[in-house]
Design a protein around this motif. Structure first.
Motif, PDB file in Angstrom:
ATOM      1  N   GLU A  37       0.838  -1.202   0.000  1.00 12.81           N
ATOM      2  CA  GLU A  37       0.000   0.000   0.000  1.00 12.81           C
ATOM      3  C   GLU A  37       0.871   1.250   0.000  1.00 12.81           C
ATOM      4  OE1 GLU A  37      -3.714   1.846   0.497  1.00 12.81           O
ATOM      5  OE2 GLU A  37      -3.704   0.075   1.767  1.00 12.81           O
ATOM      6  N   GLY A  38       0.389   2.286  -0.691  1.00  9.85           N
ATOM      7  CA  GLY A  38       1.054   3.581  -0.660  1.00  9.85           C
ATOM      8  C   GLY A  38       0.034   4.684  -0.483  1.00  9.85           C
ATOM      9  N   GLY A  39       0.318   5.832  -1.058  1.00  5.27           N
ATOM     10  CA  GLY A  39      -0.597   6.962  -0.961  1.00  5.27           C
ATOM     11  C   GLY A  39      -0.801   7.615  -2.310  1.00  5.27           C
ATOM     12  N   GLU A  40      -1.724   8.561  -2.360  1.00  2.00           N
ATOM     13  CA  GLU A  40      -1.998   9.256  -3.624  1.00  2.00           C
ATOM     14  C   GLU A  40      -0.816  10.120  -4.033  1.00  2.00           C
ATOM     15  OE1 GLU A  40      -5.396  12.173  -5.627  1.00  2.00           O
ATOM     16  OE2 GLU A  40      -5.737  11.247  -3.668  1.00  2.00           O
ATOM     17  N   THR A  41      -0.172  10.766  -3.066  1.00  2.00           N
ATOM     18  CA  THR A  41       0.995  11.600  -3.355  1.00  2.00           C
ATOM     19  C   THR A  41       2.070  11.330  -2.320  1.00  2.00           C
ATOM     20  OG1 THR A  41       0.147  13.435  -2.026  1.00  2.00           O
ATOM     21  CG2 THR A  41      -0.411  13.438  -4.381  1.00  2.00           C
ATOM     22  N   GLY A  42       3.280  11.767  -2.636  1.00  2.00           N
ATOM     23  CA  GLY A  42       4.380  11.657  -1.689  1.00  2.00           C
ATOM     24  C   GLY A  42       5.601  11.022  -2.298  1.00  2.00           C
ATOM     25  N   THR A  43       6.764  11.607  -2.025  1.00  2.20           N
ATOM     26  CA  THR A  43       8.023  11.068  -2.535  1.00  2.20           C
ATOM     27  C   THR A  43       8.861  10.440  -1.431  1.00  2.20           C
ATOM     28  OG1 THR A  43       9.050  13.262  -2.324  1.00  2.20           O
ATOM     29  CG2 THR A  43       8.119  12.670  -4.487  1.00  2.20           C
ATOM     30  N   GLY A  44       8.293  10.355  -0.218  1.00  2.00           N
ATOM     31  CA  GLY A  44       8.987   9.662   0.858  1.00  2.00           C
ATOM     32  C   GLY A  44       8.884   8.151   0.689  1.00  2.00           C
ATOM     33  N   ARG A  45       9.576   7.445   1.542  1.00  2.00           N
ATOM     34  CA  ARG A  45       9.578   5.987   1.481  1.00  2.00           C
ATOM     35  C   ARG A  45       8.200   5.417   1.840  1.00  2.00           C
ATOM     36  NH1 ARG A  45      13.680   3.699  -1.391  1.00  2.00           N
ATOM     37  NH2 ARG A  45      15.724   4.403  -0.677  1.00  2.00           N
ATOM     38  N   GLY A 115      -4.193  -1.608  -2.105  1.00  2.00           N
ATOM     39  CA  GLY A 115      -4.346  -0.171  -2.290  1.00  2.00           C
ATOM     40  C   GLY A 115      -3.743   0.299  -3.596  1.00  2.00           C
ATOM     41  N   THR A 116      -2.814   1.271  -3.519  1.00  6.74           N
ATOM     42  CA  THR A 116      -2.132   1.732  -4.729  1.00  6.74           C
ATOM     43  C   THR A 116      -1.311   0.614  -5.350  1.00  6.74           C
ATOM     44  OG1 THR A 116      -0.365   2.586  -3.308  1.00  6.74           O
ATOM     45  CG2 THR A 116      -2.020   4.171  -4.072  1.00  6.74           C
ATOM     46  N   GLY A 117      -0.816  -0.303  -4.513  1.00  9.32           N
ATOM     47  CA  GLY A 117      -0.076  -1.449  -5.044  1.00  9.32           C
ATOM     48  C   GLY A 117      -0.946  -2.342  -5.903  1.00  9.32           C
ATOM     49  N   ALA A 118      -2.236  -2.425  -5.557  1.00  6.16           N
ATOM     50  CA  ALA A 118      -3.161  -3.212  -6.380  1.00  6.16           C
ATOM     51  C   ALA A 118      -3.372  -2.551  -7.739  1.00  6.16           C
ATOM     52  CB  ALA A 118      -4.494  -3.367  -5.651  1.00  6.16           C
ATOM     53  N   ARG A 119      -3.468  -1.232  -7.738  1.00  3.22           N
ATOM     54  CA  ARG A 119      -3.613  -0.535  -9.026  1.00  3.22           C
ATOM     55  C   ARG A 119      -2.377  -0.757  -9.891  1.00  3.22           C
ATOM     56  NH1 ARG A 119      -4.267   6.023 -10.127  1.00  3.22           N
ATOM     57  NH2 ARG A 119      -5.210   5.840 -12.196  1.00  3.22           N
ATOM     58  N   ALA A 120      -1.203  -0.680  -9.284  1.00  2.09           N
ATOM     59  CA  ALA A 120       0.029  -0.925 -10.027  1.00  2.09           C
ATOM     60  C   ALA A 120       0.070  -2.349 -10.576  1.00  2.09           C
ATOM     61  CB  ALA A 120       1.236  -0.670  -9.124  1.00  2.09           C
ATOM     62  N   ALA A 121      -0.391  -3.304  -9.779  1.00  3.01           N
ATOM     63  CA  ALA A 121      -0.411  -4.705 -10.215  1.00  3.01           C
ATOM     64  C   ALA A 121      -1.313  -4.885 -11.424  1.00  3.01           C
ATOM     65  CB  ALA A 121      -0.871  -5.599  -9.070  1.00  3.01           C
ATOM     66  N   LEU A 122      -2.479  -4.287 -11.375  1.00  2.00           N
ATOM     67  CA  LEU A 122      -3.423  -4.405 -12.489  1.00  2.00           C
ATOM     68  C   LEU A 122      -2.856  -3.796 -13.770  1.00  2.00           C
ATOM     69  CD1 LEU A 122      -6.610  -3.530 -10.445  1.00  2.00           C
ATOM     70  CD2 LEU A 122      -6.228  -5.712 -11.608  1.00  2.00           C
ATOM     71  N   LEU A 123      -2.175  -2.666 -13.641  1.00  3.71           N
ATOM     72  CA  LEU A 123      -1.617  -2.012 -14.821  1.00  3.71           C
ATOM     73  C   LEU A 123      -0.418  -2.770 -15.387  1.00  3.71           C
ATOM     74  CD1 LEU A 123      -1.843   1.749 -13.752  1.00  3.71           C
ATOM     75  CD2 LEU A 123      -3.195   0.584 -15.502  1.00  3.71           C
ATOM     76  N   ALA A 124       0.304  -3.494 -14.525  1.00  4.26           N
ATOM     77  CA  ALA A 124       1.493  -4.230 -14.972  1.00  4.26           C
ATOM     78  C   ALA A 124       1.171  -5.631 -15.465  1.00  4.26           C
ATOM     79  CB  ALA A 124       2.513  -4.302 -13.834  1.00  4.26           C
ATOM     80  N   ALA A 125      -0.098  -5.986 -15.492  1.00  5.62           N
ATOM     81  CA  ALA A 125      -0.489  -7.370 -15.788  1.00  5.62           C
ATOM     82  C   ALA A 125      -0.304  -7.778 -17.241  1.00  5.62           C
ATOM     83  CB  ALA A 125      -1.946  -7.591 -15.381  1.00  5.62           C
ATOM     84  N   GLY A 126       0.013  -6.853 -18.108  1.00  5.06           N
ATOM     85  CA  GLY A 126       0.127  -7.188 -19.519  1.00  5.06           C
ATOM     86  C   GLY A 126       1.374  -7.961 -19.888  1.00  5.06           C
TER      87      GLY A 126
END
Length: 256
Positions: A37-45, A115-126
């Motif tokens: 999980e991450g957040g909508e914005t932020g450049t921290g770890r 969370g945001t990691g799930a969105r990234a997973a869905l987009l990388a599924a190709g």
């Protein structure tokens, strides 16, 4: 190998868990990549809590799939935020998929994100190596944050399961339903479970969610028969197959 830099930082894969580790480690026959999980914005770890949560799930999946040759990794993102069009987690996920292929060769891969990691997973599924995606409380924004809406064509040929708490106040569960509805139109192997009365962290039904995750991940990667609820959800048309309730006690007998 380093991922793309962000202010001198790189994405990296966490410690390998499961098959291929230790003195008696066996062959690696499949990999599950956990995206925290991450957040909508932020450049921290990324939050250490989010990373530890992902690692706990990764360890549980590794134990469940060790005999089959399952290895798991947690992806350490360059930063915690999605950050608009930069979509940093999606970039890092694409790098990680390519890195897993480099390390392990031609083995099936399941992306497991929260969370945001799930969105990234869905987009990388190709990527051709990806055979399945599990999205837990996926962050799928509407409005200006998702114009145009996230694509679903990359999910064709993959098995996809989303799970969301009905009382999630951080991420609207209706948005994951709408996404699943679009995905189901082009990919029949899509389903979605609802965890009634639970919130974003799915703490009240943690054991059921983890049992569901193991059932789906191992079934997808090793061609096992899913439990009956997952089979029914995959086979049912919308809305039933996309609003399948996750029963209390799921996993006490996975094939029950």
């Amino acid at each position: 190998m380093d991922g793309q830099s962000l202010s001198g930082r790189t994405a990296r894969l966490g410690k390998r868990l499961g098959a291929g580790t230790g003195a008696a480690g066996g062959a690696v026959n499949a990999v599950a990549l956990l995206l925290p999980e991450g957040g909508e914005t932020g450049t921290g770890r990324t939050s250490p809590v989010a990373t530890l949560t992902a690692r706990s799930l990764a360890a549980g999946l590794a134990r469940a799939g060790r005999r089959d040759g399952l290895t798991t990794h947690v992806l350490h993102f360059r930063c915690r935020g999605w950050n608009g069009d930069a979509a940093h987690p999606a970039q890092d996920a694409e790098w990680a998929v390519a890195e897993i292929v480099r390390r392990y060769g031609d083995v099936p891969l399941c992306l497991v994100g929260t969370g945001t990691g799930a969105r990234a997973a869905l987009l990388a599924a190709g990527h051709p190596a990806v055979n399945s995606v599990l999205g837990i409380a996926p962050w799928l924004p509407a409005g200006p944050a998702a114009t145009p809406p996230d694509p679903v064509k990359q999910l064709v040929g993959r098995r996809v399961l989303l799970v969301h708490g009905t009382n999630d106040e951080r991420v609207d569960p209706d948005l994951s339903y709408r996404y699943a509805e679009r995905a189901k139109k082009i990919n029949r192997d899509t389903c979605r479970f609802e965890v009634h009365s639970d919130g974003h962290g799915l703490h009240q039904h943690r054991s059921e969610v983890r049992s569901l995750a193991a059932d789906f991940v191992l079934g997808s990667l090793f061609h096992r028969a899913y439990s009956r609820p997952v089979q029914d959800a995959m086979a049912a048309p919308p809305p039933l197959g996309l609003r399948m309730p996750l029963a209390a006690g799921f996993g006490a007998t996975l094939r029950g």
